[in-house]
Structure formats: structure tokens, C-alpha cells
Scaffold this motif. Structure first.
Motif, PDB file in Angstrom:
ATOM      1  N   THR A 188       0.854  -1.191   0.000  1.00 56.63           N
ATOM      2  CA  THR A 188       0.000   0.000   0.000  1.00 56.63           C
ATOM      3  C   THR A 188       0.883   1.231   0.000  1.00 56.63           C
ATOM      4  O   THR A 188       1.699   1.418   0.906  1.00 56.63           O
ATOM      5  CB  THR A 188      -0.926   0.013   1.225  1.00 56.63           C
ATOM      6  N   VAL A 189       0.739   2.048  -1.027  1.00 56.85           N
ATOM      7  CA  VAL A 189       1.532   3.277  -1.177  1.00 56.85           C
ATOM      8  C   VAL A 189       0.671   4.466  -0.777  1.00 56.85           C
ATOM      9  O   VAL A 189      -0.415   4.681  -1.338  1.00 56.85           O
ATOM     10  CB  VAL A 189       2.034   3.438  -2.622  1.00 56.85           C
ATOM     11  N   GLY A 190       1.133   5.218   0.202  1.00 63.86           N
ATOM     12  CA  GLY A 190       0.422   6.429   0.613  1.00 63.86           C
ATOM     13  C   GLY A 190       0.778   7.604  -0.280  1.00 63.86           C
ATOM     14  O   GLY A 190       1.921   7.745  -0.712  1.00 63.86           O
ATOM     15  N   LEU A 191      -0.212   8.452  -0.574  1.00 63.94           N
ATOM     16  CA  LEU A 191      -0.019   9.618  -1.435  1.00 63.94           C
ATOM     17  C   LEU A 191      -0.105  10.887  -0.599  1.00 63.94           C
ATOM     18  O   LEU A 191      -0.883  10.966   0.356  1.00 63.94           O
ATOM     19  CB  LEU A 191      -1.065   9.652  -2.544  1.00 63.94           C
ATOM     20  N   ARG A 192       0.679  11.888  -0.996  1.00 62.59           N
ATOM     21  CA  ARG A 192       0.729  13.140  -0.237  1.00 62.59           C
ATOM     22  C   ARG A 192       0.069  14.296  -0.983  1.00 62.59           C
ATOM     23  O   ARG A 192       0.401  15.456  -0.755  1.00 62.59           O
ATOM     24  CB  ARG A 192       2.184  13.505   0.069  1.00 62.59           C
ATOM     25  N   ASP A 193      -0.849  14.009  -1.874  1.00 66.39           N
ATOM     26  CA  ASP A 193      -1.452  15.068  -2.688  1.00 66.39           C
ATOM     27  C   ASP A 193      -2.477  15.896  -1.914  1.00 66.39           C
ATOM     28  O   ASP A 193      -2.623  17.079  -2.161  1.00 66.39           O
ATOM     29  CB  ASP A 193      -2.102  14.451  -3.921  1.00 66.39           C
ATOM     30  N   ARG A 194      -3.228  15.289  -1.013  1.00 63.78           N
ATOM     31  CA  ARG A 194      -4.261  15.969  -0.223  1.00 63.78           C
ATOM     32  C   ARG A 194      -5.302  16.669  -1.105  1.00 63.78           C
ATOM     33  O   ARG A 194      -5.629  17.839  -0.923  1.00 63.78           O
ATOM     34  CB  ARG A 194      -3.650  16.963   0.761  1.00 63.78           C
ATOM     35  N   TRP A 195      -5.785  15.928  -2.123  1.00 61.71           N
ATOM     36  CA  TRP A 195      -6.958  16.351  -2.899  1.00 61.71           C
ATOM     37  C   TRP A 195      -6.709  17.584  -3.760  1.00 61.71           C
ATOM     38  O   TRP A 195      -7.622  18.272  -4.185  1.00 61.71           O
ATOM     39  CB  TRP A 195      -8.132  16.627  -1.960  1.00 61.71           C
ATOM     40  N   GLU A 196      -5.486  17.900  -4.091  1.00 56.47           N
ATOM     41  CA  GLU A 196      -5.244  19.034  -4.978  1.00 56.47           C
ATOM     42  C   GLU A 196      -5.457  18.641  -6.438  1.00 56.47           C
ATOM     43  O   GLU A 196      -6.064  19.383  -7.211  1.00 56.47           O
ATOM     44  CB  GLU A 196      -3.845  19.580  -4.764  1.00 56.47           C
ATOM     45  N   TYR A 197      -4.921  17.489  -6.841  1.00 54.85           N
ATOM     46  CA  TYR A 197      -5.004  17.068  -8.239  1.00 54.85           C
ATOM     47  C   TYR A 197      -5.522  15.636  -8.393  1.00 54.85           C
ATOM     48  O   TYR A 197      -6.345  15.367  -9.254  1.00 54.85           O
ATOM     49  CB  TYR A 197      -3.634  17.187  -8.913  1.00 54.85           C
ATOM     50  N   LEU A 198      -5.026  14.725  -7.578  1.00 56.14           N
ATOM     51  CA  LEU A 198      -5.405  13.323  -7.707  1.00 56.14           C
ATOM     52  C   LEU A 198      -6.819  13.107  -7.180  1.00 56.14           C
ATOM     53  O   LEU A 198      -7.257  13.766  -6.238  1.00 56.14           O
ATOM     54  CB  LEU A 198      -4.421  12.436  -6.946  1.00 56.14           C
ATOM     55  N   ARG A 199      -7.498  12.162  -7.798  1.00 50.39           N
ATOM     56  CA  ARG A 199      -8.853  11.806  -7.392  1.00 50.39           C
ATOM     57  C   ARG A 199      -8.974  10.289  -7.354  1.00 50.39           C
ATOM     58  O   ARG A 199      -8.332   9.585  -8.136  1.00 50.39           O
ATOM     59  CB  ARG A 199      -9.885  12.362  -8.384  1.00 50.39           C
ATOM     60  N   PRO A 200      -9.789   9.752  -6.472  1.00 46.54           N
ATOM     61  CA  PRO A 200     -10.003   8.309  -6.454  1.00 46.54           C
ATOM     62  C   PRO A 200     -10.518   7.817  -7.794  1.00 46.54           C
ATOM     63  O   PRO A 200     -11.375   8.444  -8.423  1.00 46.54           O
ATOM     64  CB  PRO A 200     -11.058   8.127  -5.350  1.00 46.54           C
ATOM     65  N   GLY A 201      -9.950   6.697  -8.260  1.00 40.46           N
ATOM     66  CA  GLY A 201     -10.346   6.116  -9.531  1.00 40.46           C
ATOM     67  C   GLY A 201      -9.406   6.453 -10.673  1.00 40.46           C
ATOM     68  O   GLY A 201      -9.486   5.819 -11.734  1.00 40.46           O
ATOM     69  N   ILE A 202      -8.514   7.439 -10.508  1.00 45.49           N
ATOM     70  CA  ILE A 202      -7.586   7.804 -11.583  1.00 45.49           C
ATOM     71  C   ILE A 202      -6.530   6.712 -11.749  1.00 45.49           C
ATOM     72  O   ILE A 202      -5.971   6.224 -10.774  1.00 45.49           O
ATOM     73  CB  ILE A 202      -6.906   9.160 -11.269  1.00 45.49           C
ATOM     74  N   PHE A 203      -6.249   6.339 -12.987  1.00 44.77           N
ATOM     75  CA  PHE A 203      -5.177   5.386 -13.272  1.00 44.77           C
ATOM     76  C   PHE A 203      -3.828   6.088 -13.109  1.00 44.77           C
ATOM     77  O   PHE A 203      -3.634   7.202 -13.596  1.00 44.77           O
ATOM     78  CB  PHE A 203      -5.318   4.825 -14.689  1.00 44.77           C
ATOM     79  N   VAL A 204      -2.909   5.409 -12.426  1.00 46.89           N
ATOM     80  CA  VAL A 204      -1.598   5.996 -12.159  1.00 46.89           C
ATOM     81  C   VAL A 204      -0.506   4.947 -12.371  1.00 46.89           C
ATOM     82  O   VAL A 204      -0.765   3.738 -12.356  1.00 46.89           O
ATOM     83  CB  VAL A 204      -1.499   6.535 -10.710  1.00 46.89           C
TER      84      VAL A 204
END
Length: 402
Positions: free
Chosen positions: A285-301
Motif C-alpha cells: 500500500t503506497v500512501g499519497l501526499r497530494d491531499r486532494w489538490e489534483y489526484l482523485r479516487p479512480g484515476i489510473f496511475v
């Protein structure tokens, strides 16, 4: 008389003839000298013109030779090799998720009286989202309050009588039981009234709304979907052979084709202790540090887990590399000449390559015009470009998921 006069008239004719003769000789001599000087001057001018013409011809020939060499030089664009850090990582495909995602349901039945939020709104913990009609609940709450106060006053008298041994112990316990029942009814009524206000259980974003004003809802009916802002993750399945390499807290990087030219920081948050026997992988499980600025749940990465880093190494643009079978080369410009150097490749990514060959700092590496170029060919630099700065942060050795 006659002879005398004749003699006087013939005497002066001799000097005049001499003068004319002398003048004629002088004129002839002057004309001859003038003609000779003119011929010498013309000869001198002709000699000077011939010398100048010969010099101009030599200069013109030399200029034409230099111009020909300039025309024969291959036009190229260069970039200076720079020092920086480059890493090796494992690459995986995944989708963005959130650790906390809940459905919000009412706890009591009732008609929707007001909706205070919309889909996409950010809410704080405890914010009121929906209120239900609460007339009945308010009445029950008041009734339970009145009944409780009456029983509390009656029990004080009962307790005083019990202390004086005026009533039996059974009567005292019955009154105490009635009082406790009233207290429970009061708490239940208060809770029912409170539950007519549906509140956010935690801070987050509402991703869907499925309730309308005037609709009648019952327990179990979904009103909203709520996700937490600061707990976005990406789950990847890593081949079992990397279990000793991947550690909690390791740096990870995330990018998406949906959001171009942006790189997001992450870290290894959790590692499953078991390997799936069917796939031969373990979950990370990789944690992300974006805090809802650009990334959204469901986006392919694309997720890159960094496993090693080479610091302060020579980096060159990836477009400078020329392939010859399994070998790779680069061309470096020195004294207007292209020198072909076989490349010893270290780590690489989509922008730069680590050069472990004999390429010095700030070496002028050809990035445009090198295809088909010969070693020691003459080149002409028409443009210089800097090495991409983003390249110093993320590179890539191959790592499949199989």
C-alpha cells in the motif's frame, strides 16, 4: 636711298626665325617628355591593378573554401551533460483509492426537511448534512423530560420515607425501577431527536448525493458517499522476489496520463506479510501526499517504488542516445567535430540516462542531428538546450509485475 631702306628692313628677320626654331624645338621636347611620363604612369597603375586583382583572387579563393567547409558541416543541436541524482525503481500500474470511504444512512425514519450540501462539497466532522422532520421527536422528548422530573421529585419523598422505615424495601425498589425507566426513556427520546439531524462522521468530500427534499427515508437508505481527503492510497502487487528489497517508508513516486507533467510524492505505507500463492505477489500500500489538490479516487496511475539512488552522477538527455544493434552511443562536439563515444548506461528514466562512460561535466552532447552522423564529422551548432531538470528525481530500471 633705296638701297639703304632695303637694308634696314632685312636685318631684323634673322632673330625672329631663330626664336621660332627654338620655340618649336622646346615644344617638341615637352611633348615627348609628357608622353613618356604618361606611359610610365599607365604601366605603374596597370602593375598595381594586377597585384590587387591577384590578392583579391587569393582572398576570394580562401573565403570560398571556408564557406564550402561551413556548408558541408552538419547542423546539430546540443545539450550540456550535467550532474544529478537518478534512481532505480519498480514500476506498477494502479488506481487511486482512499483509506476511508463510507456511505451515510439515516438512523431513524422521517421526511427530508432540508439538504445543506451538494455532491463534491468538502465537509468537516460534525457538519449537518440533512435534517428530517422532527415534530414527533420533539414531542416525545418533552414528554419524557416531564415524566422524568415528576418521578425524580416523587422518588426523593420515597427515599426519605424509606430511611424512616415508613415503607417496605419492595416499595422503594419499585419506585427506583420506575425512575430508571424514565431516565432511559428520556435518553431514548433525546437520541431520536438528535438523529433527525444527519451529520458528517469525519472530514472529507461528498462524492455522491442520493437524497431530495420532501423524500421519505428509512434506516438503511443511502443518502451520501463520503471519502476522506488525506488518506489517499494506491495498492500495487509486487513480485515475491522483491520482498527483501521493499521496506516500509521507502520513497515512491506517482504520475498519471490524466495529469501531464506532474509528479506526486508518496511512500510505502504498509506491506502485506504474505505472498499470494496464485499470483506470486505480495500487496504493498503506497500512501499519497497530494491531499486532494489534483489526484482523485479512480484515476489510473503509474507507481514507482524507489529501491536505489545514484547521487551526483553524469546525466545526459535520453534523445541523445544512438542505437547500433545492442550497443548505444552518443556524439560529443569538440572543436566543431563530432566524436562518437560508446555509452555505458547506468540507471535511466523517460528523460535522462546515467552515463558511466568517459563523458565529462558540461560535455556538449548532440541531441538533434546525430542520426546518420559519422565519427569525426564536422558539425555546426545551431542551438543549445539544457538537460531537463525533472530528470534528476525519477529514473527507471525495468521491473515487471510478473
Amino acid at each position: 636711298m633705296y638701297c639703304f631702306q632695303q637694308h634696314r628692313q632685312s636685318r631684323p628677320q634673322v632673330p625672329w626665325l631663330l626664336r621660332g626654331l627654338l620655340l618649336g624645338l622646346f615644344a617638341w621636347a615637352w611633348v615627348a617628355c609628357s608622353s613618356s611620363g604618361t606611359k610610365e604612369a599607365d604601366a605603374s597603375v596597370a602593375t598595381a591593378d594586377s597585384t590587387a586583382t591577384d590578392s583579391t583572387a587569393v582572398d576570394s579563393a580562401m573565403g570560398d573554401s571556408a564557406a564550402a567547409k561551413e556548408r558541408d558541416a552538419v547542423p546539430v543541436e546540443i545539450a550540456a551533460a550535467e550532474r544529478g541524482d537518478i534512481s532505480s525503481y519498480l514500476v506498477f500500474s494502479s488506481t487511486v483509492e482512499t483509506e476511508a470511504a463510507v456511505e451515510i444512512h439515516p438512523e431513524v425514519s422521517g421526511q427530508v426537511e432540508a439538504v445543506f450540501v451538494e455532491e463534491g462539497d468538502q465537509v468537516a466532522a460534525g457538519d449537518i448534512l440533512v435534517t428530517l422532520a422532527n415534530d414527533q421527536a420533539r414531542l416525545e422528548d418533552r414528554e419524557s423530560d416531564v415524566n422524568l422530573r415528576h418521578l425524580e421529585g416523587s422518588f426523593e419523598r420515597t427515599e426519605e420515607m424509606y430511611k424512616r422505615k415508613l415503607i417496605s424495601e419492595q416499595s422503594y425498589e419499585d419506585k427506583l425501577y420506575e425512575l430508571e425507566q424514565a431516565r432511559l426513556r428520556r435518553e431514548r427520546a433525546t437520541l431520536a431527536l438528535t438523529q433527525t439531524e444527519i451529520r458528517a462522521p469525519f472530514s472529507g468530500v461528498l462524492t455522491s448525493r442520493q437524497v431530495q427534499v420532501g423524500a421519505r427515508v428509512a434506516p438503511g437508505a443511502k443518502l451520501f458517499d463520503l471519502i476522506k481527503l488525506d488518506d489517499m492510497i494506491a495498492r500495487v502487487h509486487v513480485p515475491g522476489r522483491y520482498m527483501r528489497i521493499v521496506k516500509t517508508g521507502q520513497i515512491a513516486e506517482v504520475e498519471s496520463d490524466f495529469i501531464e507533467d506532474m509528479l506526486f510524492a508518496g511512500y510505502v505505507k504498509r506491506i502485506s506479510p504474505i505472498v499470494d500463492p496464485k499470483s506470486g505477489t505480495f500487496k504493498v500500500t503506497v500512501g499519497l501526499r497530494d491531499r486532494w489538490e489534483y489526484l482523485r479516487p479512480g484515476i489510473f496511475v503509474n507507481v514507482r517504488v524507489v529501491i536505489d539512488t545514484h547521487q551526483n552522477t553524469i546525466l545526459i538527455p535520453k534523445e541523445a542516445v544512438v542505437y547500433d544493434g545492442s550497443d548505444r552511443y552518443v556524439f560529443v562536439v569538440a572543436d566543431s567535430t563530432a566524436q562518437r563515444i560508446q555509452l555505458d548506461v547506468g540507471y535511466e528514466n523517460g528523460l535522462v540516462v546515467e552515463a558511466r562512460s568517459k563523458i565529462g561535466d558540461n560535455a556538449a552532447v548532440i541531441i538533434v542531428g546525430q542520426n546518420g552522423l559519422k565519427d569525426q564529422a564536422r558539425v555546426r551548432v545551431i542551438s543549445a538546450t539544457a538537460v531537463p531538470t525533472a530528470a534528476n528525481t525519477t529514473p527507471a530500471p525495468p521491473a515487471d509485475q510478473g
